[in-house]
Design a protein around this motif. Structure first.
Motif, short mmCIF file in Angstrom:
data_model
loop_
_atom_site.label_atom_id
_atom_site.label_comp_id
_atom_site.label_asym_id
_atom_site.label_seq_id
_atom_site.Cartn_x
_atom_site.Cartn_y
_atom_site.Cartn_z
N ALA A 97 5.44 44.67 -3.60
CA ALA A 97 5.82 43.89 -4.79
C ALA A 97 5.67 42.39 -4.57
O ALA A 97 5.15 41.67 -5.43
CB ALA A 97 7.25 44.23 -5.19
N LEU A 98 6.12 41.92 -3.43
CA LEU A 98 6.06 40.48 -3.14
C LEU A 98 4.61 40.00 -3.09
O LEU A 98 4.28 38.93 -3.63
CB LEU A 98 6.76 40.19 -1.82
N TRP A 99 3.73 40.79 -2.48
CA TRP A 99 2.33 40.40 -2.35
C TRP A 99 1.63 40.43 -3.70
O TRP A 99 0.80 39.57 -4.00
CB TRP A 99 1.62 41.32 -1.36
N LYS A 100 1.98 41.41 -4.52
CA LYS A 100 1.40 41.48 -5.86
C LYS A 100 1.84 40.29 -6.69
O LYS A 100 1.03 39.65 -7.38
CB LYS A 100 1.80 42.79 -6.56
N ALA A 101 3.13 39.97 -6.63
CA ALA A 101 3.66 38.83 -7.39
C ALA A 101 2.98 37.54 -6.94
O ALA A 101 2.61 36.70 -7.76
CB ALA A 101 5.17 38.74 -7.20
N LYS A 102 2.81 37.39 -5.64
CA LYS A 102 2.16 36.20 -5.09
C LYS A 102 0.73 36.08 -5.61
O LYS A 102 0.29 35.00 -6.00
CB LYS A 102 2.17 36.26 -3.56
N SER A 140 -1.82 46.46 -10.84
CA SER A 140 -2.42 47.73 -10.42
C SER A 140 -2.87 47.66 -8.98
O SER A 140 -3.41 46.64 -8.53
CB SER A 140 -3.61 48.06 -11.33
N ASP A 141 -2.71 48.76 -8.25
CA ASP A 141 -3.18 48.83 -6.87
C ASP A 141 -4.71 48.76 -6.78
O ASP A 141 -5.26 48.49 -5.72
CB ASP A 141 -2.71 50.14 -6.21
N ASP A 142 -5.39 49.02 -7.91
CA ASP A 142 -6.85 49.06 -7.91
C ASP A 142 -7.48 47.67 -8.00
O ASP A 142 -8.69 47.53 -7.79
CB ASP A 142 -7.36 49.90 -9.09
N TYR A 143 -6.67 46.66 -8.34
CA TYR A 143 -7.22 45.32 -8.55
C TYR A 143 -6.87 44.39 -7.39
O TYR A 143 -5.78 44.48 -6.81
CB TYR A 143 -6.71 44.73 -9.87
#
Length: 208
Positions: free
Chosen positions: A64-69, A89-92
């Motif tokens: 979550a933290l890495w996606k938000a970043k 999305s995990d795909d992007y």
């Protein structure tokens, strides 16, 4: 960075965002910031100078933290929230290319930005159309958002232009890679269809 906050271990990421992108990150009525927080179960603090702090508890989704970043970075690098939020999305994935790595002077940097954008945006638009990825040229960076294979091809095309390759050569590269992607996707679709057909036969056979 990890520190204790209110008795709980918390992960923190700090990102600097250009001041002219703060309003985009917040969104109308705070809707963009709130969506990132709600979707990823993080907390975001935005200072007036563009310092953005993202908090995530250790017991939440570790990604979550890495996606938000990455979403904050994408908005900071010129993408609109609609495109940046695809990174939920995990795909992007997000790729950021520093034009300064290829430029020897300010004039060179401006020229290289112009090569990537192209006349009336033609070059950037062509890269997007042939890869399916989204491209943003902002400040001293070129950023790409898309699925991993799309981003890899778009990145190579951008770097070809930054290294001095002609637009025609770069477009031919993109057309070849697009055809390879289409063929690979067709093979995957065909394989999936065969598996689905086999499963259906086995399932029906088990019912009889």
């Amino acid at each position: 960075m990890v520190f204790n906050r209110v008795g709980e271990a918390t992960n923190v990421e700090i990102i600097k965002v250009p001041k002219d992108r703060i309003g985009v990150l917040i969104g109308k009525g705070g809707e963009v910031k709130k969506r990132i927080e709600d979707e990823l179960k993080v907390k975001i603090k935005i200072d007036a100078d563009g310092t953005v702090t993202i908090y995530s508890k250790n017991n939440e989704d570790p990604l979550a933290l890495w996606k938000a970043k990455d979403i904050v970075k994408a908005i900071a690098r010129g993408f609109n929230p609609e495109i940046a939020l695809r990174l939920l999305s995990d795909d992007y994935v997000l790729e950021i290319i520093n034009i300064e790595d290829y430029a020897k002077s300010e004039n060179s940097l401006r020229r290289l930005k112009g090569r990537v954008i192209g006349k009336e945006g033609k070059s950037r638009r062509y890269i997007e159309e042939l890869t399916g990825a989204s491209v943003s040229v902002y400040g001293k960076t070129v950023s790409i958002v898309g699925e991993a294979d799309q981003v890899q091809i778009a990145k190579e095309a951008v770097e070809m232009l930054l290294r001095g390759a002609s637009h025609s050569r770069t477009y031919k590269f993109l057309e070849r890679e697009r055809q390879k992607l289409k063929e690979a996707n067709f093979k995957l679709w065909k394989k999936k269809s065969e598996v689905d057909e086999l499963y259906e036969k086995l399932y029906k056979g088990g019912e009889e």
